[in-house]
Design an enzyme around this catalytic site. Structure first.
Site, PDB file in Angstrom:
ATOM      1  N   ASP A 137      -2.931  15.712   1.944  1.00  0.00           N
ATOM      2  CA  ASP A 137      -2.576  16.024   0.559  1.00  0.00           C
ATOM      3  C   ASP A 137      -3.761  15.869  -0.394  1.00  0.00           C
ATOM      4  OD1 ASP A 137      -2.349  13.178   0.965  1.00  0.00           O
ATOM      5  OD2 ASP A 137      -1.231  13.012  -0.907  1.00  0.00           O
ATOM      6  N   HIS A 138      -4.925  15.538   0.154  1.00  0.00           N
ATOM      7  CA  HIS A 138      -6.158  15.461  -0.632  1.00  0.00           C
ATOM      8  C   HIS A 138      -7.196  16.499  -0.193  1.00  0.00           C
ATOM      9  CE1 HIS A 138      -5.275  11.472  -2.609  1.00  0.00           C
ATOM     10  NE2 HIS A 138      -4.339  11.557  -1.685  1.00  0.00           N
TER      11      HIS A 138
ATOM     12  N   HIS B 185     -10.799  10.868   0.484  1.00  0.00           N
ATOM     13  CA  HIS B 185     -10.428  10.477   1.849  1.00  0.00           C
ATOM     14  C   HIS B 185      -9.754  11.645   2.551  1.00  0.00           C
ATOM     15  CE1 HIS B 185      -6.707   9.660  -0.349  1.00  0.00           C
ATOM     16  NE2 HIS B 185      -6.038   9.570   0.801  1.00  0.00           N
TER      17      HIS B 185
ATOM     18  N   HIS C 210      -6.921   1.824   2.437  1.00  0.00           N
ATOM     19  CA  HIS C 210      -5.949   2.900   2.633  1.00  0.00           C
ATOM     20  C   HIS C 210      -6.359   3.731   3.849  1.00  0.00           C
ATOM     21  CE1 HIS C 210      -2.908   5.818   1.458  1.00  0.00           C
ATOM     22  NE2 HIS C 210      -3.822   6.783   1.435  1.00  0.00           N
TER      23      HIS C 210
ATOM     24  N   HIS D 156      -1.826   9.970  -7.701  1.00  0.00           N
ATOM     25  CA  HIS D 156      -0.373  10.107  -7.581  1.00  0.00           C
ATOM     26  C   HIS D 156       0.332   9.569  -8.818  1.00  0.00           C
ATOM     27  CE1 HIS D 156      -0.020  11.385  -3.351  1.00  0.00           C
ATOM     28  NE2 HIS D 156      -1.075  10.616  -3.136  1.00  0.00           N
TER      29      HIS D 156
ATOM     30  N   HIS E 224      -6.783  12.352   4.062  1.00  0.00           N
ATOM     31  CA  HIS E 224      -5.367  12.714   4.155  1.00  0.00           C
ATOM     32  C   HIS E 224      -5.133  14.139   3.644  1.00  0.00           C
ATOM     33  CE1 HIS E 224      -3.951   8.247   4.337  1.00  0.00           C
ATOM     34  NE2 HIS E 224      -4.369   8.703   5.497  1.00  0.00           N
TER      35      HIS E 224
ATOM     36  N   ASP F  38      -6.490   7.121  -3.456  1.00  0.00           N
ATOM     37  CA  ASP F  38      -5.297   6.325  -3.159  1.00  0.00           C
ATOM     38  C   ASP F  38      -5.628   4.849  -2.931  1.00  0.00           C
ATOM     39  OD1 ASP F  38      -3.909   8.680  -3.308  1.00  0.00           O
ATOM     40  OD2 ASP F  38      -3.324   8.753  -1.204  1.00  0.00           O
TER      41      ASP F  38
END
Length: 257
Positions: A60-61, A56, A112, A169, A58, A131
């Protein structure tokens, strides 16, 4: 033979590194930061990064995509329904893709984010779920609805019990503390909470999990269980909750737990 390792990133992210030891090729899942991957490649000369798998959009990915692609020429696989820089192949539900000689099935698992996807290798029983599903929990609903997320989680919960859950995570300990509040009389939750607590004290990663373990201990996969229904109904001061309503009550509770 594929070896899977976790490369820690940021404060609690894991970048999953898949290694074809015969061909000396590798792939990474959700590299939010290029540096851990670059460090691994520098420490292992002769290896080629062939693929970057993204679940996805975001940051941090996806934050490491462009640097890694520029340095290695790796193919970037992404959800087709999200805007992600550097994408080479957009993936839809029911697509199949070959990575390191392994066939991965694509599931769209919105909740998410709206375009979130998961990568499933059915023969090896691997699930890379970003996530959506966490060990002991699930992702927050930033874009999707409770109904979408409950449907996505139910789909993942239907995978074979031996399926290994590679989420992104290290949230397991806090998730299990919540699970213990939801089901204080569930002995498997208590046992897992104690075990993961010891692992984390020892500096040990809590992943991968398994679908069987999640079915037994993750409250978000247990919205049909009488004890979970009862506590959700008490919190909502309502009766005859549907599984989606139970899920929504749990997610709202967890958001402020």
């Amino acid at each position: 033979m594929i070896k899977i390792d976790a490369l820690p990133a940021f404060s609690d992210n894991y970048i999953w590194l898949l290694q074809d030891q015969k061909q000396r090729r590798c792939a990474v899942v959700d590299p939010g930061d290029a540096a851990p991957v670059e460090a691994w490649l520098a420490a292992n000369p002769g290896w080629q990064l062939s693929d970057i798998l993204i679940t996805h959009h975001h940051f941090d990915h996806v934050g490491g995509i462009e640097r890694l692609k520029a340095a290695t020429g790796a193919r970037v696989l992404c959800p087709a329904n999200e805007k992600i820089q550097g994408r080479d192949l957009g993936l839809y539900d029911s697509d199949q893709v070959d990575v390191l000689g392994q066939r991965f099935d694509i599931y769209e698992v919105p909740g998410h984010t709206l375009g979130h996807i998961a990568y499933i290798q059915p023969e090896q029983h691997w699930l890379f779920c970003g996530d959506t599903l966490f060990a002991g929990g699930c992702g927050r609903l930033f874009e999707g609805s409770p109904e979408q997320m409950h449907t996505s989680l139910s789909r993942l919960a239907a995978l074979p019990g031996q399926t290994q859950v590679y989420c992104t995570h290290e949230y397991t300990l806090s998730n299990l503390r919540f699970a213990a509040a939801v089901e204080p009389d569930n002995p498997q939750v208590q046992q897992r909470l104690a075990q993961v607590g010891q692992w984390r004290e020892d500096g040990q990663i809590s992943l991968p999990s398994s679908i069987a373990l999640e079915r037994a201990t993750n409250p978000f996969l247990r919205c049909h269980e009488p004890a979970v229904i009862t506590i959700a109904a008490q919190r909502e001061a309502a009766a005859n909750l549907t599984p989606t309503q139970v899920f929504a009550a749990l997610r709202a509770w967890k958001d402020h737990f």
